[in-house]
Design a protein around this motif. Sequence first.
Motif, mmCIF file in Angstrom:
data_model
loop_
_atom_site.group_PDB
_atom_site.id
_atom_site.type_symbol
_atom_site.label_atom_id
_atom_site.label_comp_id
_atom_site.label_asym_id
_atom_site.label_seq_id
_atom_site.Cartn_x
_atom_site.Cartn_y
_atom_site.Cartn_z
ATOM 1 N N ARG A 4 1.301 -4.733 -2.686
ATOM 2 C CA ARG A 4 1.652 -3.533 -3.423
ATOM 3 C C ARG A 4 3.178 -3.432 -3.581
ATOM 4 N NH1 ARG A 4 -2.371 0.365 -4.146
ATOM 5 N NH2 ARG A 4 -3.926 0.088 -2.640
ATOM 6 N N HIS A 7 8.331 0.010 -2.287
ATOM 7 C CA HIS A 7 8.626 1.364 -2.264
ATOM 8 C C HIS A 7 9.704 1.901 -3.388
ATOM 9 C CE1 HIS A 7 5.699 2.006 0.758
ATOM 10 N NE2 HIS A 7 6.381 1.235 1.478
ATOM 11 N N LEU A 10 8.484 2.964 -6.645
ATOM 12 C CA LEU A 10 7.687 4.061 -6.888
ATOM 13 C C LEU A 10 8.461 5.245 -6.744
ATOM 14 C CD1 LEU A 10 4.748 2.362 -4.755
ATOM 15 C CD2 LEU A 10 5.155 2.431 -7.027
ATOM 16 N N TRP A 57 7.759 -7.306 -10.369
ATOM 17 C CA TRP A 57 7.280 -5.913 -10.452
ATOM 18 C C TRP A 57 8.490 -5.070 -11.207
ATOM 19 C CZ3 TRP A 57 2.563 -4.591 -8.980
ATOM 20 C CH2 TRP A 57 2.143 -5.167 -7.907
ATOM 21 N N ALA A 110 4.918 -1.217 -12.154
ATOM 22 C CA ALA A 110 4.633 -0.964 -10.482
ATOM 23 C C ALA A 110 3.886 0.309 -10.406
ATOM 24 C CB ALA A 110 5.841 -0.877 -9.672
ATOM 25 N N ASP A 114 0.254 0.383 -8.646
ATOM 26 C CA ASP A 114 0.106 1.082 -7.368
ATOM 27 C C ASP A 114 -1.242 2.150 -7.202
ATOM 28 O OD1 ASP A 114 1.355 1.369 -4.457
ATOM 29 O OD2 ASP A 114 1.343 3.367 -5.042
ATOM 30 N N GLU A 115 -1.233 2.606 -8.138
ATOM 31 C CA GLU A 115 -2.410 3.776 -8.241
ATOM 32 C C GLU A 115 -3.580 3.367 -8.685
ATOM 33 O OE1 GLU A 115 -0.879 7.030 -10.691
ATOM 34 O OE2 GLU A 115 0.836 7.458 -9.352
#
Length: 207
Positions: A4, A7, A10, A57, A110, A114-115
């Motif tokens: 993933r 953070h 995102l 990313w 990214a 992620d989704e």
Amino acid sequence: MRPRPPHELLDPLCLDPLFIASPELDRWARETFINPKAKLRNKDHEHLQQAEIGWLWTNVSYSRQMMSVVGYAEIPRPPQGVGKWLKARFEYQLWAWFQRKLDFLITLYAPYADEADSITFCAVIEHELYHCGQARDEYDCPKFKKSGGPVFAIKGHDFEEHIGVVRRYGINASAGRGKELFAAAKKRPLIGRARVNGVCGTCAVKL
């Protein structure tokens, strides 16, 4: 488990353009698609067992042809015509990220990654891996270095044709490997159905 994005990439409040190297993506891609005992091994990527691939990313949005770019594969080279310092700075940045000389560099957006569901994520990764090709000689045979390793190159698509040509004249009138694509499309997917709501930056540059 698939990797993933970090953070910080995102965070909608983060306005800074960020690029973060991901050795986890490299390990996952090899263990999933490339290695001889990979879970979803694809023999088409066999030459990449000897390739040095760097993965990044990013949170930088990028669009071409009115679609978001979700992935981009390249052979990392400084732009032509740049001065010695810019070339050195380019090489320094790659070394700072990866501590090794790369054959390919793959960048993923990214927020999209992620989704995306797992099958779509796999489709995006394999799409970029398919661009990481082995060069061919004038007889369409794979090229190798004197050391025995493959000569790498960015690979285009297997199929290049206008939908209108196929609609008007049939699949037999399509250029390239259109008939093979049509036959593959009629079969059930080997892994699963994916819907990629974006465009590959490598493809967009070639277009």
